[in-house]
Design a protein around this motif. Structure first.
Motif, PDB file in Angstrom:
ATOM      1  N   ARG A  13       0.843  -1.201   0.000  1.00 34.02           N
ATOM      2  CA  ARG A  13       0.000   0.000   0.000  1.00 34.02           C
ATOM      3  C   ARG A  13       0.878   1.251   0.000  1.00 34.02           C
ATOM      4  NH1 ARG A  13      -4.465  -2.276   4.443  1.00 34.02           N
ATOM      5  NH2 ARG A  13      -4.917  -4.217   3.273  1.00 34.02           N
ATOM      6  N   ASP A  14       0.252   2.410   0.083  1.00 31.23           N
ATOM      7  CA  ASP A  14       1.009   3.654  -0.032  1.00 31.23           C
ATOM      8  C   ASP A  14       2.080   3.793   1.037  1.00 31.23           C
ATOM      9  OD1 ASP A  14      -0.417   4.386  -2.237  1.00 31.23           O
ATOM     10  OD2 ASP A  14      -1.810   5.687  -1.158  1.00 31.23           O
ATOM     11  N   ASP A  15       1.736   3.468   2.291  1.00 30.90           N
ATOM     12  CA  ASP A  15       2.687   3.694   3.384  1.00 30.90           C
ATOM     13  C   ASP A  15       2.977   2.460   4.220  1.00 30.90           C
ATOM     14  OD1 ASP A  15       0.155   3.595   4.408  1.00 30.90           O
ATOM     15  OD2 ASP A  15       0.393   5.308   5.761  1.00 30.90           O
ATOM     16  N   VAL A  16       2.243   1.369   3.988  1.00 32.08           N
ATOM     17  CA  VAL A  16       2.485   0.136   4.738  1.00 32.08           C
ATOM     18  C   VAL A  16       2.475  -1.056   3.785  1.00 32.08           C
ATOM     19  CG1 VAL A  16       1.471   1.037   6.876  1.00 32.08           C
ATOM     20  CG2 VAL A  16       0.039  -0.282   5.273  1.00 32.08           C
ATOM     21  N   VAL A  17       3.008  -2.170   4.290  1.00 33.50           N
ATOM     22  CA  VAL A  17       2.967  -3.446   3.579  1.00 33.50           C
ATOM     23  C   VAL A  17       2.288  -4.452   4.496  1.00 33.50           C
ATOM     24  CG1 VAL A  17       4.333  -5.329   2.601  1.00 33.50           C
ATOM     25  CG2 VAL A  17       5.062  -2.957   2.277  1.00 33.50           C
ATOM     26  N   VAL A  18       1.290  -5.161   3.964  1.00 33.58           N
ATOM     27  CA  VAL A  18       0.606  -6.213   4.711  1.00 33.58           C
ATOM     28  C   VAL A  18       1.149  -7.552   4.220  1.00 33.58           C
ATOM     29  CG1 VAL A  18      -1.601  -7.264   5.313  1.00 33.58           C
ATOM     30  CG2 VAL A  18      -1.466  -4.782   4.916  1.00 33.58           C
ATOM     31  N   LYS A  19       1.715  -8.317   5.128  1.00 33.08           N
ATOM     32  CA  LYS A  19       2.305  -9.604   4.775  1.00 33.08           C
ATOM     33  C   LYS A  19       1.458 -10.729   5.342  1.00 33.08           C
ATOM     34  CE  LYS A  19       6.778 -12.020   4.844  1.00 33.08           C
ATOM     35  NZ  LYS A  19       8.219 -11.858   5.152  1.00 33.08           N
ATOM     36  N   ARG A  20       0.975 -11.618   4.468  1.00 30.19           N
ATOM     37  CA  ARG A  20       0.193 -12.788   4.872  1.00 30.19           C
ATOM     38  C   ARG A  20       1.014 -14.025   4.573  1.00 30.19           C
ATOM     39  NH1 ARG A  20      -3.435  -9.122   2.665  1.00 30.19           N
ATOM     40  NH2 ARG A  20      -5.131  -8.507   4.088  1.00 30.19           N
ATOM     41  N   TYR A  21       1.055 -14.934   5.527  1.00 34.17           N
ATOM     42  CA  TYR A  21       1.954 -16.088   5.446  1.00 34.17           C
ATOM     43  C   TYR A  21       1.252 -17.303   4.864  1.00 34.17           C
ATOM     44  CZ  TYR A  21       4.912 -13.176   8.324  1.00 34.17           C
ATOM     45  OH  TYR A  21       5.669 -12.135   8.780  1.00 34.17           O
ATOM     46  N   ALA A  22       1.903 -17.946   3.897  1.00 33.61           N
ATOM     47  CA  ALA A  22       1.381 -19.172   3.307  1.00 33.61           C
ATOM     48  C   ALA A  22       1.750 -20.391   4.146  1.00 33.61           C
ATOM     49  CB  ALA A  22       1.916 -19.338   1.887  1.00 33.61           C
ATOM     50  N   SER A  23       2.801 -20.270   4.931  1.00 36.74           N
ATOM     51  CA  SER A  23       3.219 -21.357   5.832  1.00 36.74           C
ATOM     52  C   SER A  23       3.793 -20.725   7.090  1.00 36.74           C
ATOM     53  CB  SER A  23       4.260 -22.252   5.158  1.00 36.74           C
ATOM     54  OG  SER A  23       5.435 -21.522   4.842  1.00 36.74           O
ATOM     55  N   TRP A  24       3.611 -21.420   8.196  1.00 36.44           N
ATOM     56  CA  TRP A  24       4.112 -20.859   9.459  1.00 36.44           C
ATOM     57  C   TRP A  24       4.518 -21.964  10.438  1.00 36.44           C
ATOM     58  CZ3 TRP A  24      -0.675 -20.035   7.266  1.00 36.44           C
ATOM     59  CH2 TRP A  24      -1.769 -20.698   7.812  1.00 36.44           C
ATOM     60  N   GLY A  25       4.954 -23.086   9.887  1.00 31.73           N
ATOM     61  CA  GLY A  25       5.334 -24.219  10.721  1.00 31.73           C
ATOM     62  C   GLY A  25       6.565 -23.976  11.565  1.00 31.73           C
ATOM     63  N   ARG A  26       7.421 -23.051  11.163  1.00 29.62           N
ATOM     64  CA  ARG A  26       8.625 -22.730  11.937  1.00 29.62           C
ATOM     65  C   ARG A  26       8.440 -21.432  12.713  1.00 29.62           C
ATOM     66  NH1 ARG A  26      10.526 -23.162   7.085  1.00 29.62           N
ATOM     67  NH2 ARG A  26      11.463 -21.100   7.166  1.00 29.62           N
ATOM     68  N   GLY A  27       7.182 -20.999  12.841  1.00 29.18           N
ATOM     69  CA  GLY A  27       6.920 -19.774  13.588  1.00 29.18           C
ATOM     70  C   GLY A  27       7.318 -18.522  12.843  1.00 29.18           C
ATOM     71  N   GLU A  28       7.227 -18.540  11.506  1.00 31.52           N
ATOM     72  CA  GLU A  28       7.681 -17.409  10.695  1.00 31.52           C
ATOM     73  C   GLU A  28       7.053 -16.068  11.092  1.00 31.52           C
ATOM     74  OE1 GLU A  28       7.979 -20.968   7.775  1.00 31.52           O
ATOM     75  OE2 GLU A  28       6.832 -20.390   9.561  1.00 31.52           O
ATOM     76  N   PRO A  29       5.721 -16.000  11.273  1.00 39.57           N
ATOM     77  CA  PRO A  29       5.144 -14.693  11.630  1.00 39.57           C
ATOM     78  C   PRO A  29       5.665 -14.165  12.963  1.00 39.57           C
ATOM     79  CG  PRO A  29       3.442 -16.209  10.888  1.00 39.57           C
ATOM     80  CD  PRO A  29       4.679 -17.017  11.088  1.00 39.57           C
ATOM     81  N   ARG A  30       5.776 -15.028  13.948  1.00 43.78           N
ATOM     82  CA  ARG A  30       6.283 -14.610  15.256  1.00 43.78           C
ATOM     83  C   ARG A  30       7.735 -14.176  15.160  1.00 43.78           C
ATOM     84  NH1 ARG A  30       6.399 -19.052  17.161  1.00 43.78           N
ATOM     85  NH2 ARG A  30       8.628 -19.435  17.312  1.00 43.78           N
ATOM     86  N   ARG A  31       8.528 -14.936  14.423  1.00 44.67           N
ATOM     87  CA  ARG A  31       9.938 -14.592  14.259  1.00 44.67           C
ATOM     88  C   ARG A  31      10.091 -13.200  13.634  1.00 44.67           C
ATOM     89  NH1 ARG A  31      13.711 -18.518  14.779  1.00 44.67           N
ATOM     90  NH2 ARG A  31      12.963 -20.653  15.081  1.00 44.67           N
ATOM     91  N   GLU A  32       9.310 -12.952  12.596  1.00 41.16           N
ATOM     92  CA  GLU A  32       9.444 -11.661  11.925  1.00 41.16           C
ATOM     93  C   GLU A  32       8.996 -10.515  12.824  1.00 41.16           C
ATOM     94  OE1 GLU A  32       9.409  -9.872   7.571  1.00 41.16           O
ATOM     95  OE2 GLU A  32       8.140 -11.637   7.883  1.00 41.16           O
TER      96      GLU A  32
END
Length: 272
Positions: A13-32
């Motif tokens: 988007r203009d000022d932000v990026v929304v990231k949606r995870y296709a996989s999260w078995g290694r805790g990717e969203p939490r890690r990021e």
């Protein structure tokens, strides 16, 4: 060192990026999210700023600030860009060890790299019939059978926060600001600095353009003995990619033309 893994989608988007995870078995969203939060406190403006997280959603998502620039994958890195990469890495690695020690280990690191690379070599992968490629395999297998890789699994130096991924797509160059920032922290965690530098120098993305690894390392602050460990990690990581590049290897669909022979030349150079 996983080839061809699609991990997320981005809504820019203009000022932000929304990231949606296709996989999260290694805790990717939490890690990021943990990494971006820590970076905002200890290395502000080196990475996207954390805005919002929905870690329990399905799929999980995070919102972060949008940074200017374009990534360096596929680029012929200039002297100025290499210097800016080094500046970014030095800033990242200056986060105090007492802070980093509270971060969980990155999922990809020295012990896993040694184990997987030896396992790939033991499978005797089909790398084709080129004599130079065969010579590189023999030299690489002999090095893997030595004690040198085992020494890499013990880190004598303080840990750093690392991306655990040397893909040059993670290095964002702003031509207006003349600086580099770091993105994609989903595989991040507590790591070994020499391993991280080996990843940057030898990730297979180097074949998409050019990066003078020696020049990059000249700009980095290293203590006694660290340069030798970085060189051995470069050997290990280059071998790991080499062993995946054959006709039936997992990295084959993404190979640039001539990748196996070019990687064989790199192996022989690093082992020379």
């Amino acid at each position: 060192m996983t080839a061809g893994r699609c991990t997320h989608s981005l809504d820019i988007r203009d000022d932000v990026v929304v990231k949606r995870y296709a996989s999260w078995g290694r805790g990717e969203p939490r890690r990021e999210w943990v990494a971006l939060t820590l970076l905002a406190q200890h290395a502000p403006d080196l990475a996207p700023a954390p805005v919002e997280s929905l870690l329990e959603a399905r799929p999980p998502m995070i919102v972060m600030s949008r940074l200017p620039g374009h990534d360096l994958r596929g680029e012929h890195a200039t002297d100025e860009q290499i210097t800016a990469m080094a500046t970014a890495l030095n800033q990242l690695h200056q986060i105090p060890a007492r802070v980093v020690e509270n971060v969980e280990p990155a999922p990809w690191g020295p012990a896993g790299a040694v184990c997987k690379t030896r396992a790939w070599a033991d499978k005797q992968p089909d790398l084709g019939d080129d004599p130079l490629v065969r010579e590189a395999f023999r030299a690489g297998a002999a090095w893997l059978d030595s004690i040198a890789p085992d020494k890499l699994t013990v880190n004598p130096l303080p840990p750093v926060l690392g991306l655990a991924d040397g893909n040059r797509a993670n290095y964002l160059w702003s031509s207006h600001e003349r600086r580099v920032r770091l993105i994609d922290w989903e595989d991040s965690g507590r790591s070994d600095r020499a391993f991280e530098l080996g990843e940057v120098c030898e990730h297979i993305s180097r074949l998409d353009g050019t990066l003078d690894a020696a020049q990059l390392l000249e700009h980095l602050e290293m203590g006694a003995g660290e340069a030798e460990r970085v060189h051995d990690f470069r050997r290990l990581i280059a071998l790991g990619w080499f062993l995946q590049l054959g006709p039936s290897g997992p990295a084959k669909p993404h190979n640039p033309v001539g990748a196996v022979k070019r990687q064989a030349e790199r192996i022989l150079e690093l082992l020379g």
